[in-house]
Design a protein around this motif. Structure first.
Motif, PDB file in Angstrom:
ATOM      1  N   THR A   1       0.824  -1.211   0.000  1.00  0.00           N
ATOM      2  CA  THR A   1       0.000   0.000   0.000  1.00  0.00           C
ATOM      3  C   THR A   1       0.860   1.265   0.000  1.00  0.00           C
ATOM      4  O   THR A   1       0.518   2.256  -0.658  1.00  0.00           O
ATOM      5  CB  THR A   1      -0.925   0.013   1.228  1.00  0.00           C
ATOM      6  N   GLN A   2       1.969   1.277   0.727  1.00  0.00           N
ATOM      7  CA  GLN A   2       2.827   2.453   0.732  1.00  0.00           C
ATOM      8  C   GLN A   2       3.381   2.745  -0.658  1.00  0.00           C
ATOM      9  O   GLN A   2       3.572   3.907  -1.032  1.00  0.00           O
ATOM     10  CB  GLN A   2       3.999   2.246   1.703  1.00  0.00           C
ATOM     11  N   VAL A   3       3.624   1.687  -1.408  1.00  0.00           N
ATOM     12  CA  VAL A   3       4.182   1.834  -2.754  1.00  0.00           C
ATOM     13  C   VAL A   3       3.091   2.201  -3.755  1.00  0.00           C
ATOM     14  O   VAL A   3       3.195   3.198  -4.484  1.00  0.00           O
ATOM     15  CB  VAL A   3       4.889   0.538  -3.188  1.00  0.00           C
ATOM     16  N   GLN A   4       2.035   1.408  -3.796  1.00  0.00           N
ATOM     17  CA  GLN A   4       1.006   1.581  -4.820  1.00  0.00           C
ATOM     18  C   GLN A   4       0.179   2.842  -4.617  1.00  0.00           C
ATOM     19  O   GLN A   4      -0.393   3.367  -5.581  1.00  0.00           O
ATOM     20  CB  GLN A   4       0.101   0.339  -4.848  1.00  0.00           C
ATOM     21  N   LEU A   5       0.098   3.334  -3.382  1.00  0.00           N
ATOM     22  CA  LEU A   5      -0.653   4.564  -3.121  1.00  0.00           C
ATOM     23  C   LEU A   5       0.255   5.798  -3.084  1.00  0.00           C
ATOM     24  O   LEU A   5      -0.190   6.881  -2.673  1.00  0.00           O
ATOM     25  CB  LEU A   5      -1.409   4.438  -1.788  1.00  0.00           C
TER      26      LEU A   5
END
Length: 382
Positions: free
Chosen positions: A263-267
């Protein structure tokens, strides 16, 4: 009557690739199987992480593939060059590297507040990355015929060789790369036989010079150090990078969230995720187990490089191999420490993993030199 035994050599057959058209060429290449396998695994990991960190777009993989193609050609060229040729060309490469560093100040292109790149037509390159390899090469050239242990004169000239490009790089400003160049040089000095008393004196002098160095830093560099001590003091400003990085690594847990599921990467919470903070992507998506496996690959390369270094037959090759491996370790150590909050945030890509053509070409050239040294070891009489 005794029967004559047939020699086992009569039943010897060449490797299977010798009988496959086209693949017989592999037998003429200078190769090191352990390095090839370990580096290939890191490059596979790199493509996977860049695909996830780059928004699952194939465009970044295409550009990275082009960089890898150029790097592989450079790797083969270095692997088939005699270490004696490296020694002959070391002074010329060092002078050329200093000229390129000066060119950065004259007509270099700036990005994110730093002037580090030199434009060359449609592409641009970063001369400071090349100095990670050229500086230890020049130092190995100078120290290869000096008596052990080093005297004060030889040590002083060695410091000049180290600090001249290091300070020029730090002035760009690129403190991270400058420290890597200086640190790699100290590694070569150690392998060359510096006295322990000088190591102690240099360490004491370095500690005493820290207050002076503090006032020579740029404002944003001093802020990075303060942020390292207390990231939560400015969570939306200077502390944002390291806070988001630690959240990403910590949220991965033991096994991670899965490829392309972070989530930290994709968002888009994690900054610089294709370059300096790509290890955070690995930590979130593959967890503690994935991070340990990656570290084992790096330590495998370092161990293989140290093995090649101990087998060398001449001082120059030994110092050159030691400088390459020590520099590789420093880059790996700084990046891992930086993204996990153990060191201040500085510009330092993860070797062979982060996106960047100049860095990839530099390290593939370095490992090509290691293969050339290993080929020399095999051909030298014992």
């Amino acid at each position: 009557m005794l029967s004559r035994q047939k020699s086992p050599l009569r039943h010897f057959s060449p490797p299977i690739w010798h009988r496959i058209p086209g693949l017989k060429l592999l037998s003429y290449l200078h190769w090191d199987s352990w390095l090839f396998v370990l580096i290939s695994l890191l490059l596979v990991v790199s493509f996977g992480l860049l695909y996830s960190a780059g928004g699952q777009k194939t465009s970044i993989l295409i550009r990275h593939g082009i960089h890898l193609g150029v790097s592989f050609v450079v790797f083969l060229a270095m692997a088939h060059t005699s270490p004696r040729t490296f020694k002959q060309w070391a002074p010329f490469l060092y002078v050329a590297g200093l000229i390129l560093l000066l060119a950065v100040f004259v007509f270099g292109s700036a990005s994110k507040g730093a002037q580090r790149w030199v434009p060359l037509g449609p592409v641009r390159f970063q001369p400071s990355e090349f100095m990670k390899l050229i500086s230890p090469l020049m130092l190995a050239y100078y120290l290869s015929d000096k008596p052990i242990p080093l005297n004060l004169k030889h040590l002083g000239i060695g410091f000049i060789i180290i600090f001249l490009p290091g300070l020029m790089i730090a002035k760009q400003p690129d403190l991270g790369t400058g420290l890597q160049v200086i640190g790699t040089g100290f590694g070569v000095l150690f392998f060359a036989g510096i006295r322990w008393k000088w190591i102690f004196k240099i360490s004491v002098f370095g500690m005493a010079a820290l207050p002076l160095l503090w006032w020579k830093l740029h404002d944003y560099q001093r802020q990075r150090v303060l942020t390292f001590l207390n990231p939560e003091s400015d969570p939306l400003g200077s502390g944002y990078h390291i806070i988001q990085s630690k959240i990403a690594i910590g949220s991965g847990g033991l096994y991670g969230k899965g490829w392309c599921q972070g989530t930290q990467v994709q968002l888009n919470f994690l900054p610089e995720r294709t370059t300096d903070f790509i290890f955070s992507v690995l930590g979130e998506e593959f967890g503690f187990i994935g991070a340990c496996i990656l570290c084992l690959l790096y330590f495998g390369i370092i161990l293989r490089g140290m093995t090649i270094m101990t087998q060398t037959q001449d001082t120059f090759s030994r110092l050159m191999a030691g400088g390459i491996i020590f520099g590789f370790f420093i880059c790996f150590f700084i990046n891992i420490g930086m993204v996990s909050g153990l060191l201040p945030v500085v510009g330092c890509p993860l070797p062979l993993i982060s996106y960047g053509g100049t860095s990839l070409v530099t390290w593939m050239a370095a490992f090509g030199m290691l293969v050339a040294i290993q080929s020399q070891n095999k051909s030298s009489p014992r």
